[in-house]
Design a protein around this motif. Structure first.
Motif, short mmCIF file in Angstrom:
data_model
loop_
_atom_site.label_atom_id
_atom_site.label_comp_id
_atom_site.label_asym_id
_atom_site.label_seq_id
_atom_site.Cartn_x
_atom_site.Cartn_y
_atom_site.Cartn_z
N ALA A 191 43.35 37.20 42.62
CA ALA A 191 43.92 38.49 42.24
C ALA A 191 43.18 38.98 41.01
CB ALA A 191 45.40 38.35 41.92
N TYR A 192 42.66 40.18 41.10
CA TYR A 192 42.10 40.85 39.94
C TYR A 192 42.98 42.06 39.68
CZ TYR A 192 37.63 38.24 39.72
OH TYR A 192 36.65 37.27 39.57
N ASN A 193 43.77 42.00 38.63
CA ASN A 193 44.68 43.10 38.30
C ASN A 193 45.52 43.51 39.51
OD1 ASN A 193 43.86 43.40 35.51
ND2 ASN A 193 41.89 44.04 36.38
N ALA A 207 51.13 37.00 42.72
CA ALA A 207 49.93 37.84 42.77
C ALA A 207 49.03 37.37 43.92
CB ALA A 207 49.19 37.79 41.45
N ASN A 227 39.05 29.61 43.63
CA ASN A 227 39.04 30.11 45.00
C ASN A 227 37.92 29.48 45.81
OD1 ASN A 227 41.17 32.38 45.51
ND2 ASN A 227 40.51 32.51 43.37
#
Ligand SMILES: Cc1cc2nc3c(=O)[nH]c(=O)nc-3n(C[C@H](O)[C@H](O)[C@H](O)COP(=O)(O)O)c2cc1C
Length: 186
Positions: A77-79, A118, A16
């Motif tokens: 995306a985290y979870n 995601a 990112n």
């Protein structure tokens, strides 16, 4: 043009961060770019804020957001959600409600994650959160799978680079229009 860059990953070699760097490369040469490490911010607490005790990092961050003509946010995306550090930064920048530093600020949103869907979900979440915070997120942002964005030795895939260039061009146009509106109102 003063652009503030916020990255949702502190990982060395963050994709990112690389995506944001590719977007920054597309800015005009005279753009002033600064980055604020959002992990310096304490977790938002309204009581501490009302007491004026959120601390110097929050004051510095709010001043940087208020001074920015545009903001670029890049988060993985985290979870299935944006990184908590970015969400907290949006919350901090959304207060005080009546004089929110982020109010009206154009924001370009970038996300790259293993799963492109995601990444798209995260971009949609960031746009929603920014809209509720009173910011002006772009309509067309960049969500892309890591394998697609970084599929060669180039800094970023050619088609993704074109999308980043278009996003940055839109931010530049908006900032120029706002400057023109201010000049004609003066
Ligand atoms: C806590 C955590 C949760 C993650 N959750 C997701 C997810 O829900 N969907 C996905 O596609 N990738 C997920 N990933 C993988 C990230 O997309 C991948 O690690 C990515 O490289 C993180 O961004 P960065 O390179 O900028 O650090 C997760 C990674 C971590 C560390």
């Amino acid at each position: 043009m003063n652009v503030l860059v916020l990255i949702g990953s502190t990982r060395n070699g963050s994709f990112n961060a690389r995506l944001a760097a590719a977007a920054v490369e597309a800015l005009p040469a005279d753009a002033q770019v600064s980055r604020f490490d959002v992990t310096r911010l304490p977790f938002y607490d309204a009581d501490t804020d009302a007491a004026g005790e959120l601390g110097p990092d929050v004051a510095e961050f709010r001043a940087a957001v208020a001074a920015a003509d545009a903001v670029l946010i890049a988060t993985p995306a985290y979870n299935g959600s944006m990184s908590g550090a970015v969400k907290n930064a949006i919350d901090v920048a959304s207060r005080p409600r009546e004089d929110a530093p982020i109010a009206g600020t154009p924001v370009g949103v970038l996300s790259t994650s293993l799963n492109p869907r995601a990444a798209q979900g995260v971009v949609d979440q960031v746009v929603l959160s920014l809209t509720i915070a009173g910011a002006a997120p772009l309509q067309h942002n960049v969500a892309v799978g890591i394998n697609e964005a970084f599929d060669s030795d180039a800094p970023v895939d050619t088609a993704v680079h074109e999308r980043l260039t278009a996003l940055v061009g839109e931010l530049v146009r908006i900032v120029a229009n706002e400057a023109g509106d201010r000049a004609s109102a003066a």
